[in-house]
Design a protein around this motif. Structure first.
Motif, PDB file in Angstrom:
ATOM      1  N   ALA A   3      12.919   9.981   5.494  1.00 14.80           N
ATOM      2  CA  ALA A   3      12.946   8.597   5.959  1.00 14.80           C
ATOM      3  C   ALA A   3      11.806   7.824   5.310  1.00 14.80           C
ATOM      4  CB  ALA A   3      12.812   8.523   7.479  1.00 14.80           C
ATOM      5  N   VAL A   4      12.013   6.520   5.165  1.00 18.37           N
ATOM      6  CA  VAL A   4      10.960   5.627   4.684  1.00 18.37           C
ATOM      7  C   VAL A   4      10.493   4.808   5.882  1.00 18.37           C
ATOM      8  CG1 VAL A   4      10.364   3.716   3.159  1.00 18.37           C
ATOM      9  CG2 VAL A   4      11.946   5.495   2.370  1.00 18.37           C
ATOM     10  N   LEU A   5       9.221   4.958   6.225  1.00 17.29           N
ATOM     11  CA  LEU A   5       8.639   4.252   7.362  1.00 17.29           C
ATOM     12  C   LEU A   5       7.810   3.082   6.848  1.00 17.29           C
ATOM     13  CD1 LEU A   5       7.385   7.375   9.322  1.00 17.29           C
ATOM     14  CD2 LEU A   5       9.568   6.183   9.548  1.00 17.29           C
ATOM     15  N   THR A   6       8.010   1.912   7.444  1.00 17.29           N
ATOM     16  CA  THR A   6       7.254   0.722   7.065  1.00 17.29           C
ATOM     17  C   THR A   6       6.283   0.391   8.180  1.00 17.29           C
ATOM     18  OG1 THR A   6       9.164  -0.091   5.831  1.00 17.29           O
ATOM     19  CG2 THR A   6       7.418  -1.683   6.317  1.00 17.29           C
ATOM     20  N   PHE A   7       5.022   0.134   7.798  1.00 14.22           N
ATOM     21  CA  PHE A   7       3.971  -0.189   8.752  1.00 14.22           C
ATOM     22  C   PHE A   7       3.411  -1.573   8.444  1.00 14.22           C
ATOM     23  CE2 PHE A   7       4.183   4.348   8.857  1.00 14.22           C
ATOM     24  CZ  PHE A   7       3.858   4.696  10.157  1.00 14.22           C
ATOM     25  N   SER A  56      -0.975  -0.964   6.350  1.00 13.01           N
ATOM     26  CA  SER A  56       0.263  -1.657   5.987  1.00 13.01           C
ATOM     27  C   SER A  56       0.818  -1.061   4.702  1.00 13.01           C
ATOM     28  CB  SER A  56      -0.003  -3.149   5.787  1.00 13.01           C
ATOM     29  OG  SER A  56      -0.439  -3.739   6.989  1.00 13.01           O
ATOM     30  N   GLY A  57       2.150  -0.920   4.673  1.00 14.35           N
ATOM     31  CA  GLY A  57       2.821  -0.372   3.500  1.00 14.35           C
ATOM     32  C   GLY A  57       3.974   0.511   3.917  1.00 14.35           C
ATOM     33  N   ARG A  74       2.931   4.080  -0.218  1.00 17.29           N
ATOM     34  CA  ARG A  74       2.840   2.930  -1.109  1.00 17.29           C
ATOM     35  C   ARG A  74       2.252   1.773  -0.323  1.00 17.29           C
ATOM     36  NH1 ARG A  74       7.442   5.314  -1.898  1.00 17.29           N
ATOM     37  NH2 ARG A  74       8.630   3.982  -0.511  1.00 17.29           N
ATOM     38  N   SER A  75       1.213   1.164  -0.888  1.00 17.86           N
ATOM     39  CA  SER A  75       0.545   0.067  -0.209  1.00 17.86           C
ATOM     40  C   SER A  75      -0.080  -0.849  -1.250  1.00 17.86           C
ATOM     41  CB  SER A  75      -0.547   0.612   0.717  1.00 17.86           C
ATOM     42  OG  SER A  75      -1.329  -0.421   1.246  1.00 17.86           O
ATOM     43  N   LEU A  79      -5.012   3.233  -3.833  1.00 18.49           N
ATOM     44  CA  LEU A  79      -5.878   3.589  -4.959  1.00 18.49           C
ATOM     45  C   LEU A  79      -5.085   4.068  -6.144  1.00 18.49           C
ATOM     46  CD1 LEU A  79      -8.637   5.552  -3.032  1.00 18.49           C
ATOM     47  CD2 LEU A  79      -8.752   3.212  -3.885  1.00 18.49           C
ATOM     48  N   TYR A  80      -3.849   4.534  -5.917  1.00 17.99           N
ATOM     49  CA  TYR A  80      -3.035   5.117  -6.972  1.00 17.99           C
ATOM     50  C   TYR A  80      -1.703   4.405  -7.058  1.00 17.99           C
ATOM     51  CZ  TYR A  80      -6.459   8.727  -6.183  1.00 17.99           C
ATOM     52  OH  TYR A  80      -7.623   9.415  -6.022  1.00 17.99           O
ATOM     53  N   ASP A  81      -1.110   4.402  -8.236  1.00 16.04           N
ATOM     54  CA  ASP A  81       0.215   3.835  -8.435  1.00 16.04           C
ATOM     55  C   ASP A  81       1.165   4.987  -8.679  1.00 16.04           C
ATOM     56  OD1 ASP A  81       2.483   2.476  -9.109  1.00 16.04           O
ATOM     57  OD2 ASP A  81       1.683   1.599 -10.944  1.00 16.04           O
ATOM     58  N   PHE A  82       1.999   5.297  -7.697  1.00 18.91           N
ATOM     59  CA  PHE A  82       2.911   6.430  -7.800  1.00 18.91           C
ATOM     60  C   PHE A  82       4.224   6.053  -8.499  1.00 18.91           C
ATOM     61  CE2 PHE A  82       0.243   7.616  -4.192  1.00 18.91           C
ATOM     62  CZ  PHE A  82      -0.181   8.843  -4.616  1.00 18.91           C
ATOM     63  N   ALA A  83       4.397   4.768  -8.832  1.00 21.82           N
ATOM     64  CA  ALA A  83       5.644   4.304  -9.435  1.00 21.82           C
ATOM     65  C   ALA A  83       5.780   4.767 -10.878  1.00 21.82           C
ATOM     66  CB  ALA A  83       5.720   2.770  -9.364  1.00 21.82           C
ATOM     67  N   SER A  84       4.688   5.031 -11.557  1.00 20.64           N
ATOM     68  CA  SER A  84       4.785   5.411 -12.965  1.00 20.64           C
ATOM     69  C   SER A  84       4.884   6.893 -13.140  1.00 20.64           C
ATOM     70  CB  SER A  84       3.636   4.864 -13.769  1.00 20.64           C
ATOM     71  OG  SER A  84       2.440   4.845 -13.076  1.00 20.64           O
TER      72      SER A  84
END
Length: 84
Positions: A3-7, A56-57, A74-75, A79-84
């Motif tokens: 699941a993707v949880l949004t905060f 938040s994220g 993801r926020s 500190l890190y970009d996990f998209a790349s």
């Protein structure tokens, strides 16, 4: 179960893009994990929230055999970009 949880400001506001209350998020996570009367949903929310420094994220969670086994956060303040 995944699941993707949004905060927002430390409060769970959505599960997989569907707006929910915190109680609904716990029930949905328990339902998807196939457990009733369990604290698994609550634990998953707490662990996911701790993965967001700003509160938040989004956090991808994976639940397996009654445990939280995976997290990707993801926020905007990450500190890190996990998209790349």
């Amino acid at each position: 179960m995944h699941a993707v949880l949004t905060f927002d400001a430390g409060v769970a506001v959505a599960v997989d893009g569907e707006t929910v209350s915190v109680a609904e998020a716990v029930r949905e996570l328990n339902f998807r994990a196939g457990v009733v009367r369990s604290s698994l949903g609550t634990v998953a929310l707490r662990v996911a929230r701790m993965a967001l420094p700003s509160g938040s994220g989004e956090v991808d969670v994976a639940l397996y055999e009654g445990r939280v086994v995976g997290l990707v956060a993801r926020s905007e303040e990450s500190l890190y970009d996990f998209a790349s």
